[in-house]
Design a protein around this motif. Structure first.
Motif, PDB file in Angstrom:
ATOM      1  N   GLU A 107       0.687  -1.016  -0.073  1.00  0.00           N
ATOM      2  CA  GLU A 107       0.097   0.082   0.015  1.00  0.00           C
ATOM      3  C   GLU A 107       0.765   1.347  -0.120  1.00  0.00           C
ATOM      4  N   ASN A 108       1.945   1.160   0.452  1.00  0.00           N
ATOM      5  CA  ASN A 108       2.926   2.350   0.760  1.00  0.00           C
ATOM      6  C   ASN A 108       4.031   2.376  -0.150  1.00  0.00           C
ATOM      7  N   SER A 109       4.194   1.563  -1.193  1.00  0.00           N
ATOM      8  CA  SER A 109       5.079   1.337  -2.322  1.00  0.00           C
ATOM      9  C   SER A 109       4.411   1.765  -3.680  1.00  0.00           C
ATOM     10  N   GLN A 110       5.129   2.206  -4.671  1.00  0.00           N
ATOM     11  CA  GLN A 110       4.488   2.367  -5.804  1.00  0.00           C
ATOM     12  C   GLN A 110       4.684   1.397  -6.628  1.00  0.00           C
ATOM     13  N   LYS A 111       3.683   0.915  -7.529  1.00  0.00           N
ATOM     14  CA  LYS A 111       3.671  -0.255  -8.555  1.00  0.00           C
ATOM     15  C   LYS A 111       4.794   0.206  -9.687  1.00  0.00           C
ATOM     16  N   PRO A 112       5.786  -0.769 -10.211  1.00  0.00           N
ATOM     17  CA  PRO A 112       6.487  -0.394 -11.039  1.00  0.00           C
ATOM     18  C   PRO A 112       5.949   0.187 -12.379  1.00  0.00           C
ATOM     19  N   ASP A 113       6.500   1.061 -13.120  1.00  0.00           N
ATOM     20  CA  ASP A 113       5.739   1.680 -14.276  1.00  0.00           C
ATOM     21  C   ASP A 113       5.409   0.596 -15.436  1.00  0.00           C
ATOM     22  N   ASN A 114       5.968  -0.507 -15.439  1.00  0.00           N
ATOM     23  CA  ASN A 114       5.582  -1.414 -16.720  1.00  0.00           C
ATOM     24  C   ASN A 114       4.789  -2.635 -15.978  1.00  0.00           C
TER      25      ASN A 114
END
Lengths: 307, 307
Positions: A11-18
């Protein structure tokens, strides 16, 4: 001590762009090889980074260049497994690894308009190229990259959940060197840390142990192998056994930093099996991963047999 | 605040294992090119690591892969400089850098017993190979590796002191991304940091600024260019000017993390000169280092003229 929560991490980390395109590629790959009744292994390899700044100039890393993972992936391919190779960007890759220490330009020769591989390297390149071309044309190898801890864990979770459909045919071979500590995104300084203050103190938090949800919920029927790397010989086997007891997976492969190229121990609930290469074997280029993968594929076969 | 002392650093850090052979190689290289009346540049490139454990599993690193240094070294070579390329092991190297993002096996083709470079890549490889072979046969490029901060600083000091004999013909182009903080050897834990404690606090000390003894005593007559990389635009030029005032060298090249591929600023005591690539230039593959090295070699020529 409260254990850190896996869901909190995501929840506190961003998904990778791809992320979406990686997920599609893994789905297609897994579906195809299930249809072909092939065993599928997810090999993770190389180290994760932990950013110390949000516009990342500095990060914590570890020494892994992915030798274990890249070498093992090749032996899984020789054993007719389909391989998802989740690896640190820039780390060693199957087949390419053989040329890592060579400057490619040193083995090429201009010959008229052509460029050819020079005499003394030719037969070696020829043989590796033919294995590589076979794997490529049969689509047996899927390369997925990560750099940061967050990218690794997002991709690991997605790949494991997709592999659930392969049931017992799926193996996970978790050789990546994953950070134990990180700084949550909300606590990262935005700009490069300034050095005028004379000293720097960095506070890191424990990374949640993803092996727990991996085994219990993401891919509960798979054959799961994790790794323990230690520098203190007294800690190695006790920590491996503790991990098996805590996470309830099948195998821990233990190795000591200084001896990892020629000695490993396979630890299961019941046994602890050391093996190492003789000096002659080391000198003649035998790789310990060839033994390791032989044993693991045999154990995986037994695991798949109906009870 | 007491500034950390450079001599203390060297007294408390171990010499690289291959230190004596590196020093001999640099001495031979510098002597040969002085005899040939050639300008000599020491290019430093890539990031230094800071070990967090004495048997190093983990370390602090930074994102640099050495693009600026490797690219610049090529343009120095085109300008007939002899180049000592002090670079992070595994980072980009002149000429090889063009193939960094290519899997070498993807551009090769087995053709009978031979292995040849495939059609669409052939002319590119041919052209880079011919530049590479020229530099190699003329012995214009000396590669020296480092990984840790200690290895970098030992090799930097030795190379600078040897370059002293080249007087004003020597240029230093310090593009490496050097750690600002480190843990002194005596304070490193011996074994891998254990993760059972829930949190980890790392205390680092400021690395002494080696630019000070480099300019004032190691190589006092050389033309010295250092770099500033920042993420905050407001800090860039003031910090570059402060560095020139403090260390009394010739040039600081400033760049912002997000814009460094197409915009840099050359800062000297008197002027601040911005330049950047147009969009068309960026699209057609013009490298900003070609401009930068043109200007620096011109400044170096003026610097060498008798007053």
């Amino acid at each position: 001590m409260d254990l850190p929560d896996c869901n909190d991490f995501f929840e506190n980390s961003q998904k990778p762009d791809n992320f979406d395109s990686v997920r599609c590629a893994v789905e297609d790959f897994v579906k195809k090889h299930i249809d072909q009744d092939r065993n599928i292994v997810l090999v993770t390899s190389g180290g994760t980074t932990v950013p110390l700044e949000s516009q990342t100039v500095r990060f914590i890393d570890n020494f892994s260049i992915g030798t274990r993972g890249a070498t093992s992936a090749e032996y899984f391919l020789s054993s007719n497994y389909a391989v998802i190779f989740l690896h640190r960007k820039g780390s060693l890759k199957p087949f390419q690894r053989h040329f890592q220490h060579i400057n490619f330009l040193d083995i090429l020769l201009a010959s008229g308009d052509d460029v050819i591989v020079q005499g003394d390297q030719k037969s070696r390149v020829h043989s590796i190229l033919s294995q590589y071309d076979h794997v490529k044309s049969s689509e047996l190898l899927l390369l997925v990259e990560f750099t940061t801890l967050g990218e690794y864990l997002y991709n690991l979770r997605a790949a494991a959940q997709i592999l659930r459909s392969a049931q017992k045919r799926a193996m996970l071979y978790l050789a990546a060197a994953v950070s134990d500590f990180y700084i949550p995104a909300g606590q990262l300084p935005k700009h490069k840390i300034q050095s005028s203050d004379g000293a720097l103190t960095i506070s890191l938090q424990l990374v949640p142990k993803m092996l727990r949800p991996l085994v219990s919920s993401w891919v509960p029927n798979a054959f799961v192998t994790s790794f323990k790397l230690e520098t203190d010989p007294l800690l190695l086997v006790p920590k491996a056994k503790q991990a098996l007891k805590t996470y309830k997976h099948q195998v821990v492969i233990g190795n000591l930093l200084e001896r990892r190229k020629f000695e490993v121990v396979i630890v299961t609930q019941d046994v602890e099996r050391w093996f190492h290469l003789t000096e002659v074997e080391q000198k003649t280029g035998v790789e310990i991963e060839s033994r390791l993968i032989d044993i693991l594929t045999e154990m995986h076969n037994q695991f798949m047999e109906p009870a």
